[in-house]
Design a protein around this motif. Sequence first.
Motif, PDB file in Angstrom:
ATOM      1  N   GLU A 205       1.304  -5.782  10.655  1.00  0.00           N
ATOM      2  CA  GLU A 205       1.782  -7.124  10.518  1.00  0.00           C
ATOM      3  C   GLU A 205       2.413  -7.221   8.998  1.00  0.00           C
ATOM      4  N   ILE A 206       1.650  -6.889   8.108  1.00  0.00           N
ATOM      5  CA  ILE A 206       1.928  -6.892   6.823  1.00  0.00           C
ATOM      6  C   ILE A 206       3.443  -6.230   6.485  1.00  0.00           C
ATOM      7  N   ILE A 207       3.502  -4.943   7.065  1.00  0.00           N
ATOM      8  CA  ILE A 207       4.856  -4.095   6.877  1.00  0.00           C
ATOM      9  C   ILE A 207       5.835  -4.899   7.776  1.00  0.00           C
ATOM     10  N   LYS A 208       5.405  -5.245   8.937  1.00  0.00           N
ATOM     11  CA  LYS A 208       6.790  -5.836   9.555  1.00  0.00           C
ATOM     12  C   LYS A 208       7.257  -7.034   9.002  1.00  0.00           C
ATOM     13  N   ALA A 209       6.381  -7.887   8.237  1.00  0.00           N
ATOM     14  CA  ALA A 209       6.525  -9.057   7.720  1.00  0.00           C
ATOM     15  C   ALA A 209       7.355  -8.833   6.145  1.00  0.00           C
ATOM     16  N   GLY A 210       7.428  -7.595   5.711  1.00  0.00           N
ATOM     17  CA  GLY A 210       8.203  -7.063   4.499  1.00  0.00           C
ATOM     18  C   GLY A 210       7.264  -7.310   3.444  1.00  0.00           C
ATOM     19  N   SER A 211       6.028  -7.619   3.508  1.00  0.00           N
ATOM     20  CA  SER A 211       4.976  -7.850   2.324  1.00  0.00           C
ATOM     21  C   SER A 211       4.386  -6.439   1.907  1.00  0.00           C
ATOM     22  N   LEU A 212       3.648  -6.621   0.767  1.00  0.00           N
ATOM     23  CA  LEU A 212       3.053  -5.233   0.281  1.00  0.00           C
ATOM     24  C   LEU A 212       1.544  -5.246   0.842  1.00  0.00           C
ATOM     25  N   VAL A 213       1.363  -4.011   1.113  1.00  0.00           N
ATOM     26  CA  VAL A 213      -0.111  -3.645   1.454  1.00  0.00           C
ATOM     27  C   VAL A 213      -0.898  -3.854   0.333  1.00  0.00           C
ATOM     28  N   PRO A 214      -2.245  -4.314   0.507  1.00  0.00           N
ATOM     29  CA  PRO A 214      -3.083  -4.503  -0.535  1.00  0.00           C
ATOM     30  C   PRO A 214      -3.301  -3.348  -1.530  1.00  0.00           C
ATOM     31  N   ASP A 215      -3.515  -3.551  -2.929  1.00  0.00           N
ATOM     32  CA  ASP A 215      -3.309  -2.203  -3.882  1.00  0.00           C
ATOM     33  C   ASP A 215      -4.350  -1.446  -3.418  1.00  0.00           C
TER      34      ASP A 215
END
Length: 214
Positions: free
Chosen positions: A51-61
């Motif tokens: 869901e993070i990638i589909k939303a265009g956000s960054l995966v946790p460091d």
Amino acid sequence: MRLILLGAPGAGKGTQADIVAEKYNIPQISTGAILREAMAAKTPLGIKVEEIIKAGSLVPDEDVVAIVRERLLQPDCRNGFILDGFPRTIPQAKALDQMLSEMGIAIDKVVSIEVGDEDIICRLSGRRVCQKCGATFHTAYKPSQKGDACDRCGDSLIVRKDDQEDVIRQRLEVYHQQTAPLKDYYAAQNKLRLVMGQEDLADTTALMEKALQD
Ligand code: AP5
């Protein structure tokens, strides 16, 4: 040679990394590709990041740092590597510096491919990727000779889920806020080279080559 490729989403990092990796016989390490493989295989990491990638956000460091640490320990990285899409935040860059120092090695150069936001939107909306081997094409700039099938392996070409215009704009915003500051970070280490992305793929490759010799 140990390289980092920086640049906005769609700047051409993957396209150029593929060429440089082949030329110098070093592995291309794309955190985006590793995460997409985890998503396709429905591993716990893949399920967590979908869901993070589909939303265009960054995966946790901590997740991407762990991926890169494991990958850099593989024997094929002994003679060098090209990092494509990592680091993307200052904490990731600091973790990488620490990791490499523990391994007794260092990055030689950091190349940032510079492309304006409107060109990025055009590039990403025409991008097609092979769902099997990951090869990347563009409907206008780098079409597959086999139409909707991959030139390399013959499988179907698809549009990435994060290549919708609203998601592309979100990825660009994240890039400007969190990743672009890495240019100053690496300029301070005297490792940064800027390459102005050209409309022709080969012209960008020629500028990349010059930056690597420099
Ligand atoms: P990732 O897969 O790394 O995506 P990205 O950085 O957004 O980059 P892209 O793959 O979209 O573009 P590219 O620069 O490789 O361009 P390409 O060569 O394909 O990451 C995806 C997601 O995973 C992230 O959003 C994030 O959620 C997560 N993630 C990954 N790494 C992470 C990290 N370190 N930390 C946290 N989260 C992370 O080219 C684009 C198109 O343009 C292609 O169609 C190509 O044919 C065409 N093209 C290329 N060059 C040219 C040219 N010169 N002229 C015309 N067209 C061109």
